[in-house]
Design a protein around this motif. Sequence first.
Motif, mmCIF file in Angstrom:
data_model
loop_
_atom_site.group_PDB
_atom_site.id
_atom_site.type_symbol
_atom_site.label_atom_id
_atom_site.label_comp_id
_atom_site.label_asym_id
_atom_site.label_seq_id
_atom_site.Cartn_x
_atom_site.Cartn_y
_atom_site.Cartn_z
ATOM 1 N N GLY A 159 89.515 -21.648 11.751
ATOM 2 C CA GLY A 159 90.004 -20.330 11.523
ATOM 3 C C GLY A 159 88.411 -19.775 11.501
ATOM 4 O O GLY A 159 88.939 -18.400 10.845
ATOM 5 N N LYS A 160 87.206 -20.551 11.261
ATOM 6 C CA LYS A 160 86.216 -18.889 10.943
ATOM 7 C C LYS A 160 85.659 -18.898 11.797
ATOM 8 O O LYS A 160 85.020 -20.337 12.430
ATOM 9 C CB LYS A 160 85.920 -19.074 9.398
ATOM 10 N N LEU A 173 73.154 -17.816 5.573
ATOM 11 C CA LEU A 173 74.688 -18.067 4.944
ATOM 12 C C LEU A 173 74.188 -18.643 3.589
ATOM 13 O O LEU A 173 74.032 -20.017 4.010
ATOM 14 C CB LEU A 173 75.658 -18.309 5.837
ATOM 15 N N GLU A 174 74.947 -18.115 2.466
ATOM 16 C CA GLU A 174 74.654 -18.690 1.359
ATOM 17 C C GLU A 174 75.603 -19.864 1.316
ATOM 18 O O GLU A 174 75.784 -20.153 -0.231
ATOM 19 C CB GLU A 174 73.528 -17.733 0.553
ATOM 20 N N SER A 175 76.716 -18.925 1.115
ATOM 21 C CA SER A 175 78.176 -19.642 0.547
ATOM 22 C C SER A 175 79.331 -19.906 1.934
ATOM 23 O O SER A 175 79.139 -18.836 3.220
ATOM 24 C CB SER A 175 78.622 -19.412 -0.341
ATOM 25 N N GLU A 176 80.280 -20.694 1.939
ATOM 26 C CA GLU A 176 80.780 -20.301 2.440
ATOM 27 C C GLU A 176 82.316 -19.783 2.837
ATOM 28 O O GLU A 176 82.777 -19.037 4.014
ATOM 29 C CB GLU A 176 82.152 -21.863 2.328
ATOM 30 N N SER A 177 81.688 -18.562 2.127
ATOM 31 C CA SER A 177 82.662 -17.365 1.800
ATOM 32 C C SER A 177 82.155 -16.476 2.628
ATOM 33 O O SER A 177 82.957 -15.579 3.194
ATOM 34 C CB SER A 177 83.096 -16.790 0.195
ATOM 35 N N GLY A 178 80.956 -16.400 2.860
ATOM 36 C CA GLY A 178 80.774 -15.927 3.958
ATOM 37 C C GLY A 178 81.202 -16.245 5.872
ATOM 38 O O GLY A 178 80.725 -14.804 6.686
ATOM 39 N N CYS A 179 81.549 -16.885 6.061
ATOM 40 C CA CYS A 179 82.100 -17.307 6.687
ATOM 41 C C CYS A 179 83.439 -16.411 6.891
ATOM 42 O O CYS A 179 84.046 -16.340 6.925
ATOM 43 C CB CYS A 179 82.940 -18.722 7.139
ATOM 44 N N THR A 180 83.484 -15.598 8.100
ATOM 45 C CA THR A 180 84.438 -15.020 8.559
ATOM 46 C C THR A 180 86.163 -15.409 8.935
ATOM 47 O O THR A 180 85.824 -16.113 9.995
ATOM 48 C CB THR A 180 84.195 -13.606 8.995
ATOM 49 N N GLY A 223 82.103 -24.782 12.991
ATOM 50 C CA GLY A 223 81.323 -23.959 13.331
ATOM 51 C C GLY A 223 80.647 -22.589 14.712
ATOM 52 O O GLY A 223 79.699 -22.903 14.894
ATOM 53 N N SER A 224 81.960 -21.964 14.705
ATOM 54 C CA SER A 224 82.316 -21.189 15.307
ATOM 55 C C SER A 224 81.221 -20.251 15.329
ATOM 56 O O SER A 224 80.518 -19.702 13.919
ATOM 57 C CB SER A 224 83.391 -21.017 15.475
ATOM 58 N N SER A 239 100.769 -13.230 11.358
ATOM 59 C CA SER A 239 100.214 -11.965 10.757
ATOM 60 C C SER A 239 99.525 -12.857 10.034
ATOM 61 O O SER A 239 98.630 -12.042 9.317
ATOM 62 C CB SER A 239 101.228 -12.579 10.424
ATOM 63 N N GLY A 240 98.912 -14.122 9.570
ATOM 64 C CA GLY A 240 98.004 -14.929 8.936
ATOM 65 C C GLY A 240 96.153 -14.571 9.170
ATOM 66 O O GLY A 240 95.849 -14.769 10.537
ATOM 67 N N LEU A 241 95.119 -14.524 8.435
ATOM 68 C CA LEU A 241 93.987 -14.627 8.229
ATOM 69 C C LEU A 241 93.365 -16.547 8.731
ATOM 70 O O LEU A 241 93.919 -17.332 7.911
ATOM 71 C CB LEU A 241 93.307 -13.804 7.429
ATOM 72 N N GLY A 242 92.816 -16.730 9.735
ATOM 73 C CA GLY A 242 91.569 -17.839 9.548
ATOM 74 C C GLY A 242 92.734 -18.771 9.845
ATOM 75 O O GLY A 242 93.198 -19.878 9.172
#
Length: 114
Positions: A46-47, A54-61, A73-74, A90-93
């Motif tokens: 989903g990301k 990249l330094e954190s999971e929050s950087g995965c879009t 790992g996309s 309508s959701g993200l991820g």
Amino acid sequence: SKCTEGKYQTGSGMSSQDDCLLCERGLYQTGLGMGFLANCTLCWPGKYQTGLGLESESGCTMCNRGKYGTGFGSVDEKSCFACGPGKYQSGLGMVEEGNCSSCHAGTYQTGWQI
């Protein structure tokens, strides 16, 4: 000194931060002083993640609305698949095609990614 987050270094006797390698696309790494590429973690389904180091999971879009991603790992948005005609989401991820819903009675949708 240790390699910083988003980096690792497999050799010995290195002399600077420049000797540290960046985690590859689709990966992130939060620790200090990591010694292997395997210390880099795959972005979740989903990301996706297009950059290096990249330094954190929050950087995965997150995949956009109307799309879902099934793999770990996309490395780009192409790994997010569009819901088909007659479906919406309508959701993200979102992580599976089952997250796409059928259009309600009396409505229709002819395109992709709604």
